[in-house]
Scaffold this motif. Structure first.
Motif, PDB file in Angstrom:
ATOM      1  N   UNK A 193      -1.382   4.477  16.476  1.00  0.00           N
ATOM      2  CA  UNK A 193      -2.237   3.674  15.595  1.00  0.00           C
ATOM      3  C   UNK A 193      -3.422   3.032  16.324  1.00  0.00           C
ATOM      4  N   UNK A 194      -3.211   2.628  17.561  1.00  0.00           N
ATOM      5  CA  UNK A 194      -4.289   1.998  18.341  1.00  0.00           C
ATOM      6  C   UNK A 194      -4.550   2.826  19.585  1.00  0.00           C
ATOM      7  N   UNK A 252       0.854  -1.182   0.000  1.00  0.00           N
ATOM      8  CA  UNK A 252       0.000   0.000   0.000  1.00  0.00           C
ATOM      9  C   UNK A 252       0.894   1.237   0.000  1.00  0.00           C
ATOM     10  N   UNK A 253       0.325   2.333  -0.413  1.00  0.00           N
ATOM     11  CA  UNK A 253       1.022   3.617  -0.374  1.00  0.00           C
ATOM     12  C   UNK A 253       0.197   4.575   0.484  1.00  0.00           C
ATOM     13  N   UNK A 254       0.843   5.143   1.490  1.00  0.00           N
ATOM     14  CA  UNK A 254       0.203   6.157   2.319  1.00  0.00           C
ATOM     15  C   UNK A 254       0.632   7.526   1.805  1.00  0.00           C
ATOM     16  N   UNK A 255      -0.299   8.445   1.694  1.00  0.00           N
ATOM     17  CA  UNK A 255      -0.030   9.784   1.174  1.00  0.00           C
ATOM     18  C   UNK A 255       0.539  10.726   2.223  1.00  0.00           C
ATOM     19  N   UNK A 268      -5.489  -0.925   7.656  1.00  0.00           N
ATOM     20  CA  UNK A 268      -5.099   0.132   6.722  1.00  0.00           C
ATOM     21  C   UNK A 268      -6.064   1.309   6.820  1.00  0.00           C
ATOM     22  N   UNK A 269      -7.366   1.013   6.811  1.00  0.00           N
ATOM     23  CA  UNK A 269      -8.371   2.079   6.911  1.00  0.00           C
ATOM     24  C   UNK A 269      -8.247   2.816   8.246  1.00  0.00           C
ATOM     25  N   UNK A 270      -8.011   2.066   9.317  1.00  0.00           N
ATOM     26  CA  UNK A 270      -7.852   2.687  10.630  1.00  0.00           C
ATOM     27  C   UNK A 270      -6.619   3.571  10.692  1.00  0.00           C
ATOM     28  N   UNK A 271      -5.507   3.111  10.131  1.00  0.00           N
ATOM     29  CA  UNK A 271      -4.280   3.901  10.152  1.00  0.00           C
ATOM     30  C   UNK A 271      -4.433   5.139   9.267  1.00  0.00           C
ATOM     31  N   UNK A 272      -5.107   4.988   8.123  1.00  0.00           N
ATOM     32  CA  UNK A 272      -5.409   6.166   7.292  1.00  0.00           C
ATOM     33  C   UNK A 272      -6.182   7.203   8.101  1.00  0.00           C
ATOM     34  N   UNK A 273      -7.151   6.736   8.888  1.00  0.00           N
ATOM     35  CA  UNK A 273      -7.969   7.626   9.721  1.00  0.00           C
ATOM     36  C   UNK A 273      -7.107   8.333  10.774  1.00  0.00           C
ATOM     37  N   UNK A 274      -6.227   7.571  11.413  1.00  0.00           N
ATOM     38  CA  UNK A 274      -5.329   8.148  12.429  1.00  0.00           C
ATOM     39  C   UNK A 274      -4.419   9.194  11.794  1.00  0.00           C
ATOM     40  N   UNK A 275      -3.827   8.858  10.646  1.00  0.00           N
ATOM     41  CA  UNK A 275      -2.950   9.804   9.951  1.00  0.00           C
ATOM     42  C   UNK A 275      -3.705  11.080   9.581  1.00  0.00           C
ATOM     43  N   UNK A 276      -4.911  10.927   9.098  1.00  0.00           N
ATOM     44  CA  UNK A 276      -5.723  12.078   8.700  1.00  0.00           C
ATOM     45  C   UNK A 276      -6.028  12.967   9.905  1.00  0.00           C
ATOM     46  N   UNK A 293     -11.510   1.396  13.357  1.00  0.00           N
ATOM     47  CA  UNK A 293     -11.546   0.294  12.398  1.00  0.00           C
ATOM     48  C   UNK A 293     -10.902  -0.985  12.936  1.00  0.00           C
ATOM     49  N   UNK A 294     -10.019  -0.872  13.875  1.00  0.00           N
ATOM     50  CA  UNK A 294      -9.327  -2.035  14.425  1.00  0.00           C
ATOM     51  C   UNK A 294      -9.803  -2.303  15.847  1.00  0.00           C
TER      52      UNK A 294
END
Length: 186
Positions: A24-25, A8-11, A160-168, A29-30
């Motif tokens: 991350x936790x 995967x690629x994170x932006x 992945x969706x959860x980490x995207x949410x955390x990053x955002x 999502x997780x």
């Protein structure tokens, strides 16, 4: 043995991703990850590598037929050892299940590294899990491994969706802080 792999690629930059890894936790999502405890953390004085050992507690929906065969609980523990190497700009996470490891072993490696095409704004994620079931009958092993790969795939998508949410959320807070600072100067 079955192998699960994902890319995967994170932006976000590698610096942003590796810093957010510690947040991350928990995430929405997780929800199967119920606790993360840091057992040990140290910096290698020569290389500058940060090594962290964590115990991750998960609550999984394990099929009743598996619990009937081996007993046990839906609570499981995972040992994760991570290395953040600021020189090579890699974050490597290695994990292994501690629960039911006489029935099933899962060795996972995740590597985050800057995307060579856009290193300032993009991070590559590479994940591999080696899943091995141990039982008297090959057919049972295959069934357990197949179920485990599918579960791993589902959890990887949620992760992945959860980490995207955390990053955002982190990025929004950073932008909000920068915005406030700029307007405070006016």
């Amino acid at each position: 043995m079955k192998i699960f792999s994902s890319q995967h690629e994170f932006g976000y930059s590698w610096e942003q991703v590796s810093a957010a890894n510690w947040k991350k936790y928990p995430n929405e999502m997780s929800s199967h990850v119920v606790a993360v405890d840091v057992l040990r953390r140290e910096i290698d004085p020569k290389s500058g590598v940060l090594r962290t050992e964590r115990l991750i507690t998960c609550q999984q929906a394990i099929p009743k037929w598996i619990l009937a065969l081996v007993g046990g609980s839906n609570i499981s523990y995972v040992r994760e050892v991570s290395e953040v190497d600021p020189q090579s700009k890699t974050l490597t996470l290695r994990s292994v299940n501690l629960t039911m490891n006489t029935l099933l072993s899962v060795y996972e490696t995740v590597v985050y590294s800057p995307n060579p095409q856009n290193p300032m704004a993009s991070t590559l994620f590479n994940q591999e899990a080696r899943i091995t079931a141990y039982a008297s009958f090959k057919r049972i092993c295959n069934k357990i491994e197949d179920w485990s790969v599918e579960r791993f795939n589902q959890n990887a998508k949620l992760g992945k969706a959860g980490f995207d949410s955390v990053l955002n959320k982190i990025y929004e807070k950073v932008q909000e802080g920068v915005f406030r600072e700029e307007h405070a100067k006016l």
